[in-house]
Design a protein around this motif. Structure first.
Motif, PDB file in Angstrom:
ATOM      1  N   GLY A 163      10.644   1.101  -5.535  1.00 19.07           N
ATOM      2  CA  GLY A 163      12.041   0.535  -5.938  1.00 19.07           C
ATOM      3  C   GLY A 163      12.114  -0.189  -7.303  1.00 19.07           C
ATOM      4  O   GLY A 163      12.753  -0.943  -7.528  1.00 19.07           O
ATOM      5  N   GLY A 164      11.086   0.336  -8.162  1.00 18.63           N
ATOM      6  CA  GLY A 164      10.961  -0.164  -9.511  1.00 18.63           C
ATOM      7  C   GLY A 164      10.215  -1.516  -9.663  1.00 18.63           C
ATOM      8  O   GLY A 164      10.387  -2.072 -10.587  1.00 18.63           O
ATOM      9  N   ARG A 165       9.833  -2.039  -8.451  1.00 20.11           N
ATOM     10  CA  ARG A 165       9.069  -3.260  -8.459  1.00 20.11           C
ATOM     11  C   ARG A 165       7.762  -3.469  -9.551  1.00 20.11           C
ATOM     12  O   ARG A 165       7.103  -2.140  -9.602  1.00 20.11           O
ATOM     13  CB  ARG A 165       8.666  -3.807  -7.186  1.00 20.11           C
ATOM     14  CG  ARG A 165       9.789  -4.293  -6.370  1.00 20.11           C
ATOM     15  CD  ARG A 165       9.652  -4.586  -5.052  1.00 20.11           C
ATOM     16  NE  ARG A 165       8.812  -3.655  -4.048  1.00 20.11           N
ATOM     17  CZ  ARG A 165       9.385  -2.826  -3.436  1.00 20.11           C
ATOM     18  NH1 ARG A 165      10.736  -2.979  -3.410  1.00 20.11           N
ATOM     19  NH2 ARG A 165       8.995  -2.093  -2.465  1.00 20.11           N
ATOM     20  N   THR A 166       7.476  -4.215  -9.955  1.00 19.70           N
ATOM     21  CA  THR A 166       6.128  -4.587 -10.740  1.00 19.70           C
ATOM     22  C   THR A 166       5.279  -5.392 -10.049  1.00 19.70           C
ATOM     23  O   THR A 166       5.688  -6.340  -9.269  1.00 19.70           O
ATOM     24  CB  THR A 166       6.468  -4.740 -12.435  1.00 19.70           C
ATOM     25  OG1 THR A 166       7.307  -5.994 -12.133  1.00 19.70           O
ATOM     26  CG2 THR A 166       7.338  -3.859 -12.964  1.00 19.70           C
ATOM     27  N   TYR A 167       3.942  -5.387 -10.518  1.00 22.33           N
ATOM     28  CA  TYR A 167       2.903  -5.827  -9.985  1.00 22.33           C
ATOM     29  C   TYR A 167       2.043  -6.323 -10.864  1.00 22.33           C
ATOM     30  O   TYR A 167       2.060  -6.001 -12.073  1.00 22.33           O
ATOM     31  CB  TYR A 167       2.281  -4.676  -9.035  1.00 22.33           C
ATOM     32  CG  TYR A 167       2.819  -4.216  -8.152  1.00 22.33           C
ATOM     33  CD1 TYR A 167       3.131  -4.843  -6.656  1.00 22.33           C
ATOM     34  CD2 TYR A 167       3.895  -3.077  -8.142  1.00 22.33           C
ATOM     35  CE1 TYR A 167       3.834  -4.326  -5.747  1.00 22.33           C
ATOM     36  CE2 TYR A 167       4.956  -2.443  -7.309  1.00 22.33           C
ATOM     37  CZ  TYR A 167       4.763  -3.216  -5.809  1.00 22.33           C
ATOM     38  OH  TYR A 167       5.740  -2.808  -5.082  1.00 22.33           O
ATOM     39  N   ASP A 168       1.258  -7.535 -10.506  1.00 26.10           N
ATOM     40  CA  ASP A 168       0.301  -7.952 -11.318  1.00 26.10           C
ATOM     41  C   ASP A 168      -1.065  -7.266 -11.475  1.00 26.10           C
ATOM     42  O   ASP A 168      -1.905  -7.226 -12.080  1.00 26.10           O
ATOM     43  CB  ASP A 168      -0.201  -9.577 -10.713  1.00 26.10           C
ATOM     44  CG  ASP A 168       1.158 -10.412 -10.864  1.00 26.10           C
ATOM     45  OD1 ASP A 168       1.840 -10.572 -11.611  1.00 26.10           O
ATOM     46  OD2 ASP A 168       1.407 -10.861  -9.652  1.00 26.10           O
ATOM     47  N   VAL A 185       1.802   9.734  -4.897  1.00 26.35           N
ATOM     48  CA  VAL A 185       1.440   8.699  -5.941  1.00 26.35           C
ATOM     49  C   VAL A 185       2.275   8.886  -7.262  1.00 26.35           C
ATOM     50  O   VAL A 185       2.672   8.061  -7.882  1.00 26.35           O
ATOM     51  CB  VAL A 185      -0.139   8.591  -6.149  1.00 26.35           C
ATOM     52  CG1 VAL A 185      -0.555  10.168  -6.956  1.00 26.35           C
ATOM     53  CG2 VAL A 185      -0.559   7.422  -6.936  1.00 26.35           C
ATOM     54  N   TYR A 186       2.442  10.121  -7.745  1.00 23.68           N
ATOM     55  CA  TYR A 186       3.301  10.582  -8.821  1.00 23.68           C
ATOM     56  C   TYR A 186       4.838  10.014  -8.489  1.00 23.68           C
ATOM     57  O   TYR A 186       5.251   9.669  -9.464  1.00 23.68           O
ATOM     58  CB  TYR A 186       3.285  12.004  -9.030  1.00 23.68           C
ATOM     59  CG  TYR A 186       2.066  12.483  -9.607  1.00 23.68           C
ATOM     60  CD1 TYR A 186       1.298  11.599 -10.713  1.00 23.68           C
ATOM     61  CD2 TYR A 186       1.526  13.726  -9.175  1.00 23.68           C
ATOM     62  CE1 TYR A 186       0.253  12.355 -10.966  1.00 23.68           C
ATOM     63  CE2 TYR A 186       0.349  14.143  -9.424  1.00 23.68           C
ATOM     64  CZ  TYR A 186      -0.504  13.527 -10.361  1.00 23.68           C
ATOM     65  OH  TYR A 186      -1.570  13.796 -10.803  1.00 23.68           O
ATOM     66  N   ASP A 187       5.085   9.504  -7.335  1.00 19.44           N
ATOM     67  CA  ASP A 187       6.755   9.197  -7.236  1.00 19.44           C
ATOM     68  C   ASP A 187       6.570   7.659  -6.668  1.00 19.44           C
ATOM     69  O   ASP A 187       7.518   7.239  -6.187  1.00 19.44           O
ATOM     70  CB  ASP A 187       7.019  10.009  -5.970  1.00 19.44           C
ATOM     71  CG  ASP A 187       8.712   9.968  -5.826  1.00 19.44           C
ATOM     72  OD1 ASP A 187       9.349   9.879  -6.901  1.00 19.44           O
ATOM     73  OD2 ASP A 187       9.164   9.895  -4.914  1.00 19.44           O
ATOM     74  N   ALA A 188       5.421   6.995  -7.304  1.00 24.99           N
ATOM     75  CA  ALA A 188       5.376   5.556  -6.753  1.00 24.99           C
ATOM     76  C   ALA A 188       6.562   4.949  -7.294  1.00 24.99           C
ATOM     77  O   ALA A 188       6.880   3.807  -6.575  1.00 24.99           O
ATOM     78  CB  ALA A 188       4.027   5.038  -7.229  1.00 24.99           C
ATOM     79  N   GLY A 236       0.829  -1.216  -0.005  1.00 20.47           N
ATOM     80  CA  GLY A 236       0.176  -0.023   0.084  1.00 20.47           C
ATOM     81  C   GLY A 236       0.728   1.221   0.060  1.00 20.47           C
ATOM     82  O   GLY A 236       1.878   1.338   0.648  1.00 20.47           O
ATOM     83  N   LEU A 237       0.362   2.294  -0.635  1.00 18.26           N
ATOM     84  CA  LEU A 237       1.242   3.499  -0.758  1.00 18.26           C
ATOM     85  C   LEU A 237       0.159   4.545  -0.677  1.00 18.26           C
ATOM     86  O   LEU A 237      -0.809   4.935  -1.222  1.00 18.26           O
ATOM     87  CB  LEU A 237       1.843   3.755  -2.083  1.00 18.26           C
ATOM     88  CG  LEU A 237       2.687   4.949  -2.336  1.00 18.26           C
ATOM     89  CD1 LEU A 237       3.965   4.587  -3.173  1.00 18.26           C
ATOM     90  CD2 LEU A 237       1.811   5.918  -3.218  1.00 18.26           C
ATOM     91  N   ASP A 238       0.614   5.774   0.310  1.00 19.07           N
ATOM     92  CA  ASP A 238      -0.028   6.968   0.471  1.00 19.07           C
ATOM     93  C   ASP A 238       0.757   7.996   0.838  1.00 19.07           C
ATOM     94  O   ASP A 238       1.966   7.613   1.589  1.00 19.07           O
ATOM     95  CB  ASP A 238      -1.149   6.757   1.549  1.00 19.07           C
ATOM     96  CG  ASP A 238      -2.218   7.342   1.710  1.00 19.07           C
ATOM     97  OD1 ASP A 238      -3.230   7.272   1.132  1.00 19.07           O
ATOM     98  OD2 ASP A 238      -2.106   8.535   2.338  1.00 19.07           O
ATOM     99  N   THR A 298       2.401   6.548 -14.367  1.00 18.21           N
ATOM    100  CA  THR A 298       2.885   5.850 -13.110  1.00 18.21           C
ATOM    101  C   THR A 298       2.532   4.471 -13.223  1.00 18.21           C
ATOM    102  O   THR A 298       3.142   3.481 -12.740  1.00 18.21           O
ATOM    103  CB  THR A 298       2.482   6.812 -11.993  1.00 18.21           C
ATOM    104  OG1 THR A 298       3.247   8.141 -12.345  1.00 18.21           O
ATOM    105  CG2 THR A 298       3.084   6.424 -10.831  1.00 18.21           C
ATOM    106  N   VAL A 299       0.856   4.308 -13.186  1.00 13.20           N
ATOM    107  CA  VAL A 299       0.521   3.120 -13.125  1.00 13.20           C
ATOM    108  C   VAL A 299       0.932   2.127 -14.015  1.00 13.20           C
ATOM    109  O   VAL A 299       1.196   0.969 -13.721  1.00 13.20           O
ATOM    110  CB  VAL A 299      -1.196   3.039 -13.505  1.00 13.20           C
ATOM    111  CG1 VAL A 299      -1.861   1.707 -13.589  1.00 13.20           C
ATOM    112  CG2 VAL A 299      -1.871   3.945 -12.407  1.00 13.20           C
TER     113      VAL A 299
END
Length: 265
Positions: A112-117, A104-107, A75-77, A138-139
């Motif tokens: 850390g450059g990780r990617t998500y499903d 959120v623009y700095d997500a 989670g990011l906030d 960003t998304v």
């Protein structure tokens, strides 16, 4: 105007009010209540074993609900107070989760450059963002090929109608903002905020879809829903955990949901 710092102070002030509110029912969550909406569960599908990032997660109840369903969640906030509370709830409930404080623009950098499903977001999130093209890019950078964005949001049509009946066009659909609001009360209806000023930005449905498409994501669906999550207008009636117009009244869209996939190259 520094919209980001104004809104950060506003949302830091909301955290203790929201945590103690019946609206969020944190104690119910601790006992196993699931805050996710039925249409979200149906549209997102199985999440067990999948990496899920929740952007603008507030203090993380929805994030942790996905973790209970087997997702590996982050989670990011931008609110330090919200992230601190999210970590505390996760520890108290014994739910594995990662929470990060960042705009959120700095997500992409913050994660850390990780990617998500799955990138999951919404339910009042987009109104705080001035630039949807940047948000969608960003998304896209957070998604692994074949992964998807899932967005559930309040429908912008509802924002142009009068607050009492929801039947009269009162506000300008194309007035993007910034709109500055002063309100000592939050939508939870309890407590007063030490920092009542907020800055918001309206986004039409076409703007949202165009930003997602421009970021290179393929639209899977756009669904409009005839219910919302709170009594947005005095005329709405409760239907379980949702609110709808009275039976027999002409229906209108009150929420929408969108899923868009990052193609394989």
């Amino acid at each position: 105007m520094d919209y980001l710092e104004i809104n950060r102070a506003n949302w830091n002030a909301r955290v203790p009010v929201h945590v103690g509110s019946d609206f969020y029912d944190v104690e119910g969550f601790r006992k196993g209540h699931d805050p996710l909406r039925p249409f979200e569960l149906a549209e997102v599908g199985e999440v067990a074993g999948r990496r899920l990032a929740h952007l603008q997660c507030h203090f993380g109840l929805d994030t942790l609900a996905w973790a209970r369903r087997g997702a590996e969640v982050t989670g990011l906030d931008f609110s330090e107070a919200a992230v601190e509370e999210a970590r505390a709830i996760a520890a108290d409930c014994g739910i594995p989760a990662t929470f990060v404080t960042a705009d959120v623009y700095d997500a992409a950098r913050a994660l850390g450059g990780r990617t998500y499903d799955i990138v999951y977001t919404g339910v009042g999130a987009l109104v705080w963002l001035p630039d949807l093209a940047r948000w969608a890019a960003t998304v896209a950078s957070l998604l692994a090929p074949g992964g998807f964005l899932y967005l559930a949001e309040f429908h912008p049509v509802a924002d142009v109608l009068d607050d009492e009946t929801g039947t009269t066009v009162t506000y300008d659909y194309f007035a993007r903002g910034p709109h500055v609001w002063e309100d000592v009360h939050s939508y939870t209806g309890s407590g007063e905020l030490d920092h009542p000023t907020s800055v918001q930005f309206q986004h039409g449905l076409g703007e949202v879809v165009s930003a997602v498409a421009a970021a290179g994501l393929r639209l899977d669906f756009l669904h409009e829903h005839d219910h919302t999550l709170f009594p947005r207008f005095a005329t709405l009636v409760a239907d379980g955990s949702a609110y709808r117009l009275p039976e027999g009244a002409p229906r209108m869209p009150l929420m929408y949901s969108l899923r868009a996939t990052k193609p394989y190259k």
